[in-house]
Design an enzyme around this catalytic site. Sequence first.
Site, short mmCIF file in Angstrom:
data_model
loop_
_atom_site.label_atom_id
_atom_site.label_comp_id
_atom_site.label_asym_id
_atom_site.label_seq_id
_atom_site.Cartn_x
_atom_site.Cartn_y
_atom_site.Cartn_z
N ARG A 1 -12.73 -8.24 -56.22
CA ARG A 1 -13.17 -8.13 -57.60
C ARG A 1 -14.67 -8.37 -57.68
NH1 ARG A 1 -10.95 -12.93 -61.21
NH2 ARG A 1 -12.58 -12.11 -62.55
N GLU B 1 -4.89 -4.51 -69.94
CA GLU B 1 -4.08 -5.02 -71.04
C GLU B 1 -4.89 -4.93 -72.33
OE1 GLU B 1 -2.07 -8.84 -70.08
OE2 GLU B 1 -3.16 -8.66 -68.20
N LYS C 1 -11.14 -14.06 -69.43
CA LYS C 1 -10.92 -13.70 -70.83
C LYS C 1 -10.73 -14.94 -71.68
CE LYS C 1 -8.96 -9.83 -71.27
NZ LYS C 1 -8.00 -8.73 -71.21
#
Length: 566
Positions: free
Chosen positions: A270, A38, A280
Amino acid sequence: MSDSPSQAPEASHFLRHIIEDDLAAGRVSAVVTRFPPEPNGYLHFGHAKSICLNFGLAQRYGGRCHLRLDDTNPAKEEQEYVDAIEASVRWLGFDWGEHHHFASDYFDRLFACAEALIQAGHAYVDSQSADEIRSNRGTLTQAGQNSPFRDRPVQESLALFYRMRAGEFPDGAHVLRAKIDMASPNMNLRDPVLYRIRHSEHHRTGSAWCIYPLYDYAHPLSDAFEGISHSICTLEFEDHRPLYDWLLARVAEAGLLRAESLPRQYEFARLNLTYLVLSKRKLVDLIESGVVSGWDDPRMPTLVAGRRRGYTPEGFRRFIEQIGVSKSDGWIDYSVLEGCMREHLNDIAPRRVAVLDPLRLVIENVPEDAVELCEASNHPHHPEWGVRTMPFTRELFIEREDFMEVPTKGFFRLTPGGRVRLKYAYVLECTGFSKNAAGEVIEIRGRIFEDSRSGSAGADLYKVKGAIHWVCAHHSVRAEVRLYDRLFLRSNPGAGHEGDFKDDLNPHSMTVVHAALEPSLKDAQPEDRFQFERHGYFIADGVDSRPGAPVFNRTVTLKDSWTSKP
């Protein structure tokens, strides 16, 4: 072994087995992967694993990897982030060729698919508020409640959807939801929202749209539009896979996708690294609270910050290869990443001398106007890199820690009456020292043995246990040097207590010193890398360095200094 991105790692893993089985069985004829971030922030270290994995698998099997920006939330997206993402992927050594896409490229097709879902009875416009939808969704142990608008007639939902598209309603007035199963044990299947109204300017489409698809809707369909064969995601998307498959199947039933070539989603663990945060939200918090100077602060775990600190693409690729790929979550100690960077930098970084805490040394038997050039190797393992010269004069700078008035046991550097070798030069004997009014040593005096020069026939006549580095006082370059440490003191910041994760910040994560450098470093260019002997690996800062006035950042020490820390 080369660190070229086109060279595949040797170790195998479950994703390779899946791809090899698919190719052997003819389920796919070409491997097509994608990296779909994104554009609402800068890429972090965790993204490096996904980038290396997706691009690496495509390269290994002769396929292609797309870069696709998931730009479906205009309120948080900016062109700055798009540019930064592209630059970071290229910096890591990968390229997408002509396959650079945006979710916004497909807004018309995504809208058409939504129309088809409504017409087939698989989606409806819900007029509940966001709070009502949330409260009626149920819990992990309690089924959700059907929306009072769930059985809204198809034509009514379709008409409302068109009016949403036309901008007739304010944000939050309606949403489009999939009609799946409000009693499903998988919360993602409880009539998830597919579209919401958002009157925001989009960085690519401007004001052309005021409704935007949700990620769980746009992602699988974009994969299908691009012919992705293997949609590789991190484990948090495992519970989203049934929705991924449901959407593709329903749109294929409507004739808008080819049922025989739908992509499949696979999940891997991950990257979880100790002593940092990859959320984030938390990274933004660090910036907005002034803990760090921005996304590229060398203490941040972003790729742009890693580059500024001196981390290398080859080091990241080596790290990703070393930790492997699995389906179970685990933690990797930050020292593993540092070790990979250290290994690569040891091979590529020329050697230089820097005195970080200068203490003046006056050599009494060297004339004041004498200048002698001493040779130093540019790299001990690359003789083809040649040598450089360092001026040796009456006054030198040595490290303050290299002198001890009352030596402790095992201290083999300079002491009153003691001898030490000045690396690349002579054996020196300390003849005295001076202090200031505060009792601090401000100057050392000594005499060299003129027949002890390094490389001379008499060098071996003088047996000393220690060697120290030095720079010429009058010809040295004074420069700002930033010594970076880990940003947090705890391996899992914020865990185990009820306070803010920032309570675990390391107050000494950056120390600025004004060092004395050997003259050759004056001409260092931004992003030039060196090993400062004894101190570690450093890079000329790419932002603050100026011609003739470099600023240096320490990338990593010569060895792990955290092994005994809690």
